[in-house]
Design a protein around this motif. Sequence first.
Motif, PDB file in Angstrom:
ATOM      1  N   LYS A  45       0.811  -1.219   0.000  1.00  0.00           N
ATOM      2  CA  LYS A  45       0.000   0.000   0.000  1.00  0.00           C
ATOM      3  C   LYS A  45       0.847   1.274   0.000  1.00  0.00           C
ATOM      4  CE  LYS A  45      -2.452  -0.845   3.602  1.00  0.00           C
ATOM      5  NZ  LYS A  45      -3.439  -0.724   4.666  1.00  0.00           N
ATOM      6  N   SER A  46       2.157   1.143   0.135  1.00  0.00           N
ATOM      7  CA  SER A  46       3.028   2.316   0.064  1.00  0.00           C
ATOM      8  C   SER A  46       3.048   2.906  -1.346  1.00  0.00           C
ATOM      9  CB  SER A  46       4.462   1.959   0.476  1.00  0.00           C
ATOM     10  OG  SER A  46       4.507   1.519   1.810  1.00  0.00           O
ATOM     11  N   ILE A  57      -4.829   1.978  -8.339  1.00  0.00           N
ATOM     12  CA  ILE A  57      -4.050   3.213  -8.387  1.00  0.00           C
ATOM     13  C   ILE A  57      -2.627   2.829  -8.020  1.00  0.00           C
ATOM     14  CG2 ILE A  57      -3.729   5.519  -7.453  1.00  0.00           C
ATOM     15  CD1 ILE A  57      -6.761   5.605  -7.016  1.00  0.00           C
ATOM     16  N   ILE A  58      -1.679   3.186  -8.879  1.00  0.00           N
ATOM     17  CA  ILE A  58      -0.305   2.710  -8.729  1.00  0.00           C
ATOM     18  C   ILE A  58       0.679   3.858  -8.922  1.00  0.00           C
ATOM     19  CG2 ILE A  58      -0.169   2.036 -11.169  1.00  0.00           C
ATOM     20  CD1 ILE A  58       1.289  -0.138  -8.392  1.00  0.00           C
ATOM     21  N   ALA A  89       1.335   9.002  -3.066  1.00  0.00           N
ATOM     22  CA  ALA A  89       0.017   9.525  -3.439  1.00  0.00           C
ATOM     23  C   ALA A  89      -0.916   8.419  -3.915  1.00  0.00           C
ATOM     24  CB  ALA A  89       0.155  10.604  -4.507  1.00  0.00           C
ATOM     25  N   ALA A  90      -0.358   7.280  -4.309  1.00  0.00           N
ATOM     26  CA  ALA A  90      -1.194   6.148  -4.742  1.00  0.00           C
ATOM     27  C   ALA A  90      -1.915   5.501  -3.570  1.00  0.00           C
ATOM     28  CB  ALA A  90      -0.333   5.109  -5.465  1.00  0.00           C
ATOM     29  N   ASN A  91      -1.530   5.829  -2.347  1.00  0.00           N
ATOM     30  CA  ASN A  91      -2.203   5.301  -1.166  1.00  0.00           C
ATOM     31  C   ASN A  91      -3.452   6.142  -0.923  1.00  0.00           C
ATOM     32  OD1 ASN A  91      -2.676   5.422   1.952  1.00  0.00           O
ATOM     33  ND2 ASN A  91      -1.596   3.508   1.559  1.00  0.00           N
ATOM     34  N   THR A 143      -4.157   5.208   4.496  1.00  0.00           N
ATOM     35  CA  THR A 143      -4.773   3.962   4.943  1.00  0.00           C
ATOM     36  C   THR A 143      -4.284   3.519   6.319  1.00  0.00           C
ATOM     37  OG1 THR A 143      -3.139   2.647   3.742  1.00  0.00           O
ATOM     38  CG2 THR A 143      -5.214   3.121   2.599  1.00  0.00           C
ATOM     39  N   CYS A 144      -3.197   4.120   6.812  1.00  0.00           N
ATOM     40  CA  CYS A 144      -2.710   3.775   8.154  1.00  0.00           C
ATOM     41  C   CYS A 144      -3.677   4.237   9.239  1.00  0.00           C
ATOM     42  CB  CYS A 144      -1.338   4.411   8.413  1.00  0.00           C
ATOM     43  SG  CYS A 144      -0.038   3.794   7.348  1.00  0.00           S
ATOM     44  N   CYS A 145      -4.517   5.187   8.905  1.00  0.00           N
ATOM     45  CA  CYS A 145      -5.430   5.771   9.895  1.00  0.00           C
ATOM     46  C   CYS A 145      -6.877   5.385   9.625  1.00  0.00           C
ATOM     47  CB  CYS A 145      -5.296   7.289   9.873  1.00  0.00           C
ATOM     48  SG  CYS A 145      -3.662   7.848  10.302  1.00  0.00           S
TER      49      CYS A 145
END
Length: 153
Positions: A45-46, A57-58, A89-91, A143-145
Amino acid sequence: RSMLCREFFVGLSKRTNQRGAEILADAFKDYAVSTVPVLEGLHLKSFCSMGGPGLIIIGSSEPAQKALKIMQQMSDHRYDKLTVPDDIAANCIYMNLPNKGHVLLHCTAEEFPESVKVFEKLKDHMLIPVSNMEKVKVDGALTCCSVIRRVKM
């Protein structure tokens, strides 16, 4: 697009190993689980996330593009892709909300102006920029939050 894919891609990195992928596969027996080597960054997801049903989205870096190629080779589904210049930014966080439709939370133009220009091509999405400036200081991303769950209406 009505077809929902029933598969997981698991990034193999310093944070997730093969055993983690096996546990996920055991928990979700009806889903295909494929592993993807993460050569740089903390997680898959990074530099990669889902931007909607069938849309990946990549990031544009070489490690991100190598991971995408592996995912395309492992899947029977043909995903659409949106390539952004900045990996982080893809995350993003995608939601399909009642009365709102496709909603995408993404980093701000202040952080990644060129990537935001690419997001603006998603005409059928409600785009909501969210600052990631503080989280990125500790290698965090949007996505970490988040805890994503499906709510049946």
